[in-house]
Design a protein around this motif. Structure first.
Motif, PDB file in Angstrom:
ATOM      1  N   MET A   8       0.804  -1.216   0.034  1.00  0.00           N
ATOM      2  CA  MET A   8      -0.018   0.041   0.021  1.00  0.00           C
ATOM      3  C   MET A   8       0.967   1.099  -0.157  1.00  0.00           C
ATOM      4  O   MET A   8       2.086   1.098   0.600  1.00  0.00           O
ATOM      5  N   ALA A   9       0.282   2.218  -0.492  1.00  0.00           N
ATOM      6  CA  ALA A   9       1.231   3.552  -0.805  1.00  0.00           C
ATOM      7  C   ALA A   9       1.015   4.354   0.405  1.00  0.00           C
ATOM      8  O   ALA A   9       0.293   5.340   0.432  1.00  0.00           O
ATOM      9  N   GLY A  10       1.340   3.829   1.699  1.00  0.00           N
ATOM     10  CA  GLY A  10       1.185   4.499   2.860  1.00  0.00           C
ATOM     11  C   GLY A  10       1.846   4.104   3.913  1.00  0.00           C
ATOM     12  O   GLY A  10       2.785   3.063   3.800  1.00  0.00           O
ATOM     13  N   PRO A  11       1.637   4.208   5.228  1.00  0.00           N
ATOM     14  CA  PRO A  11       2.388   3.833   6.251  1.00  0.00           C
ATOM     15  C   PRO A  11       2.218   2.395   6.990  1.00  0.00           C
ATOM     16  O   PRO A  11       2.895   1.854   7.392  1.00  0.00           O
ATOM     17  N   ASP A  53      -5.636  -0.462  -2.393  1.00  0.00           N
ATOM     18  CA  ASP A  53      -5.849   1.098  -2.290  1.00  0.00           C
ATOM     19  C   ASP A  53      -7.117   1.335  -1.260  1.00  0.00           C
ATOM     20  O   ASP A  53      -7.984   0.449  -1.323  1.00  0.00           O
ATOM     21  N   THR A  54      -6.849   2.553  -0.926  1.00  0.00           N
ATOM     22  CA  THR A  54      -7.970   3.144  -0.216  1.00  0.00           C
ATOM     23  C   THR A  54      -8.365   4.497  -0.678  1.00  0.00           C
ATOM     24  O   THR A  54      -7.278   5.376  -1.177  1.00  0.00           O
ATOM     25  N   LEU A  55      -9.391   5.085  -0.871  1.00  0.00           N
ATOM     26  CA  LEU A  55      -9.763   6.246  -1.584  1.00  0.00           C
ATOM     27  C   LEU A  55     -10.341   7.304  -0.691  1.00  0.00           C
ATOM     28  O   LEU A  55     -10.908   8.143  -0.842  1.00  0.00           O
ATOM     29  N   CYS A  56      -9.901   7.163   0.854  1.00  0.00           N
ATOM     30  CA  CYS A  56     -10.528   8.041   1.722  1.00  0.00           C
ATOM     31  C   CYS A  56      -9.630   7.837   2.951  1.00  0.00           C
ATOM     32  O   CYS A  56      -9.072   6.536   3.109  1.00  0.00           O
ATOM     33  N   PHE A  57      -9.629   8.351   3.943  1.00  0.00           N
ATOM     34  CA  PHE A  57      -9.071   8.382   5.291  1.00  0.00           C
ATOM     35  C   PHE A  57     -10.341   7.557   5.993  1.00  0.00           C
ATOM     36  O   PHE A  57     -11.519   7.888   5.893  1.00  0.00           O
ATOM     37  N   SER A  70      -3.950   4.994   1.900  1.00  0.00           N
ATOM     38  CA  SER A  70      -3.012   5.098   0.790  1.00  0.00           C
ATOM     39  C   SER A  70      -2.866   6.687   0.791  1.00  0.00           C
ATOM     40  O   SER A  70      -3.783   7.635   0.271  1.00  0.00           O
ATOM     41  N   LEU A  71      -1.598   6.911   0.539  1.00  0.00           N
ATOM     42  CA  LEU A  71      -1.198   8.774   0.546  1.00  0.00           C
ATOM     43  C   LEU A  71      -0.952   8.954  -1.100  1.00  0.00           C
ATOM     44  O   LEU A  71      -0.892  10.218  -1.322  1.00  0.00           O
ATOM     45  N   LEU A  72      -0.994   7.843  -1.841  1.00  0.00           N
ATOM     46  CA  LEU A  72      -0.831   7.987  -3.259  1.00  0.00           C
ATOM     47  C   LEU A  72      -1.357   7.320  -4.154  1.00  0.00           C
ATOM     48  O   LEU A  72      -1.813   6.218  -3.784  1.00  0.00           O
ATOM     49  N   ASP A  73      -1.742   7.664  -5.175  1.00  0.00           N
ATOM     50  CA  ASP A  73      -2.320   6.908  -6.271  1.00  0.00           C
ATOM     51  C   ASP A  73      -1.472   5.863  -6.531  1.00  0.00           C
ATOM     52  O   ASP A  73      -0.071   6.152  -7.077  1.00  0.00           O
ATOM     53  N   ILE A  78       3.405   2.291  -9.987  1.00  0.00           N
ATOM     54  CA  ILE A  78       3.283   0.707 -10.714  1.00  0.00           C
ATOM     55  C   ILE A  78       4.263   1.149 -12.119  1.00  0.00           C
ATOM     56  O   ILE A  78       4.967   0.605 -12.586  1.00  0.00           O
ATOM     57  N   ALA A  79       4.067   2.530 -12.662  1.00  0.00           N
ATOM     58  CA  ALA A  79       4.809   2.833 -13.913  1.00  0.00           C
ATOM     59  C   ALA A  79       6.106   2.924 -13.459  1.00  0.00           C
ATOM     60  O   ALA A  79       6.949   2.340 -14.388  1.00  0.00           O
ATOM     61  N   MET A  80       6.500   3.433 -12.502  1.00  0.00           N
ATOM     62  CA  MET A  80       7.719   3.474 -12.076  1.00  0.00           C
ATOM     63  C   MET A  80       8.496   2.249 -11.723  1.00  0.00           C
ATOM     64  O   MET A  80       9.800   2.086 -12.231  1.00  0.00           O
ATOM     65  N   MET A  81       7.866   1.399 -11.065  1.00  0.00           N
ATOM     66  CA  MET A  81       8.434  -0.007 -10.541  1.00  0.00           C
ATOM     67  C   MET A  81       8.677  -0.896 -12.027  1.00  0.00           C
ATOM     68  O   MET A  81       9.175  -1.720 -11.987  1.00  0.00           O
ATOM     69  N   ALA A  82       7.627  -0.648 -12.969  1.00  0.00           N
ATOM     70  CA  ALA A  82       7.740  -1.437 -14.152  1.00  0.00           C
ATOM     71  C   ALA A  82       9.131  -0.988 -14.858  1.00  0.00           C
ATOM     72  O   ALA A  82       9.830  -1.710 -15.336  1.00  0.00           O
TER      73      ALA A  82
END
Length: 426
Positions: A8-11, A53-57, A70-73, A78-82
């Motif tokens: 997840m893009a968060g803590p 992914d989460t779309l809210c707190f 999730s603090l980032l989309d 995924i594009a960078m990791m690809a």
């Protein structure tokens, strides 16, 4: 066996004290962190990784205390990791409740082309009204309506993705032919919820279209998965629970006319590896004490779509009605708490520790033994590996557990091909 890393893009991921661990780097806003992690998992020959992914707190308290978020989309990640890898599969979660199918199909297909055919779409319908409100809606529709829309969205996407025949993209400078129109097909669908009329603009990837991934556990979710999914992510609590789910899903696939081997069932596990059994147990105790129980209730509410904060924390969770929300998620929670007849507060603490999934604790050899038992006794086709510290959990697992499984002939030493679908089929 197959391995997919849960991200997840968060803590926090499953373990809601993870960000507080002294060895967790908390570099979730740093592109280089994600690129390095992807390379680590690829060296470990993981089938793939995917971002939930989460779309809210989920709540103000969860936001303030570092609960799941999730603090980032995940799409740009995924594009960078690809770009940083060449073989590992890359999964992204996109809800069908808020976007039109063309937008979903276009971004996923673009990622699939640019990654060389390594993308998976984790399909979710969302279960939290706060997410709907972030998209300007008053509330989510009912569960059945969300699944009806999801099926329509997916079928429109699949129709678009199959609109290009082989060799439709000509690019012949001498003749001036760029696209062979005779090898293109329009999408003409007008559904109850969504539709499309036109030609899809993105050419197919080497695997034709993204792998379909799904995590529903309700009866409707299982039916959806048996019809469409190539990869199923499930939260189960013990080997008997895994075996029941596995047998049910394989039966549903077979009854629906699909080859049961065409859909991999992966269960979530949280490995905690130590040099000795006692060290591993001490690590587990230390890590789990970092979890705050009050984070668990909004977390469970988010997963189930039920406002659990209205009930007293000493109420047995089995006495809480669940007519609305995500019935499958609540059933999973009940299944994981029935042995101890847990109260809401007790269940919340455990849920915030591992989402009631097994913590596999021990030396590399004993963790490998536990994975082997789940796999060989038909509890699963493989595992969703979730961390308790970042990136140390994945580094320890790939360096110590994976080589043991490779030596036992239970896990690959090399990737069989270049696309995710090729990897999953071997």
């Amino acid at each position: 066996m197959k391995f997919v890393a849960f991200l997840m893009a968060g803590p926090t991921f499953h373990h809601h004290g993870m960000w507080r661990h002294p060895e967790t780097e908390n570099r979730f806003l740093d592109p280089a962190f994600w690129e390095t992690l992807a390379r680590t998992l690829e060296v470990g020959r993981f089938d793939g990784l995917f971002f939930a992914d989460t779309l809210c707190f989920h709540s103000e308290n969860a936001m303030a205390r570092g609960g799941q978020m999730s603090l980032l989309d995940p799409v740009p990640l995924i594009a960078m990791m690809a770009r940083a890898t060449s073989r590992i599969g890359l999964g992204v979660t996109i809800s069908t409740s808020f976007q039109e199918p063309y937008a979903i199909a276009r971004v996923l297909s673009s990622l699939d082309v640019l990654s060389g055919g390594r993308i998976a779409w984790n399909i979710v319908t969302s279960s939290y009204h706060r997410a709907a409100q972030n998209f300007g809606k008053d509330a989510l529709p009912g569960r059945d309506e969300r699944y009806d829309r999801a099926e329509e969205v997916l079928n429109v996407c699949l129709d678009m993705w199959t609109g290009w025949s082989d060799h439709a993209l000509v690019i012949d400078k001498e003749s001036g032919d760029f696209i062979d129109e005779a090898k293109m097909r329009r999408t003409e669908i007008a559904g109850k919820f969504v539709g499309a009329s036109g030609m899809f603009t993105v050419p197919p990837s080497p695997q034709r279209h993204p792998v379909i991934m799904q995590a529903g556990s309700s009866l409707r979710g299982r039916k959806f998965a048996a019809t469409y999914a190539e990869l199923v992510f499930t939260l189960q609590h013990s080997l008997p629970d895994m075996q029941e789910f596995y047998a049910d899903m394989k039966h549903r696939l077979d009854s629906g006319g699909r080859n049961p081997d065409d859909c991999s069932i992966l269960v979530s596990v949280d490995p905690i590896v130590g040099e000795t059994e006692s060290i591993a147990r001490e690590k587990q105790a230390y890590i789990n004490e970092l979890v705050e129980p009050r984070i668990g209730i909004p977390l469970m509410s988010a997963h189930t779509g039920l406002d659990l904060s209205q009930w007293p924390i000493d109420k047995p969770i089995s006495d809480i009605p669940a007519e609305a929300g995500s019935r499958g998620s609540f059933d999973v929670i009940l299944q994981g708490t029935k042995a101890g007849n847990l109260t809401l507060g007790e269940a919340a603490k455990r849920f915030a520790t591992s989402e009631l999934c097994p913590q596999l604790v021990g030396t590399p050899e004993s963790v490998a033994d536990q994975l082997q038992e789940f796999f060989e006794k038909k509890g699963c086709d493989g595992f969703i590996v979730t961390p308790t510290e970042m990136p140390g959990s994945f580094e320890a697992f790939t360096r110590s557990v994976v080589p043991i499984l490779q030596k036992r002939g239970l896990f690959r030493r090399e990737y069989p091909g270049s696309t995710l679908r090729e990897t999953l089929k071997v």
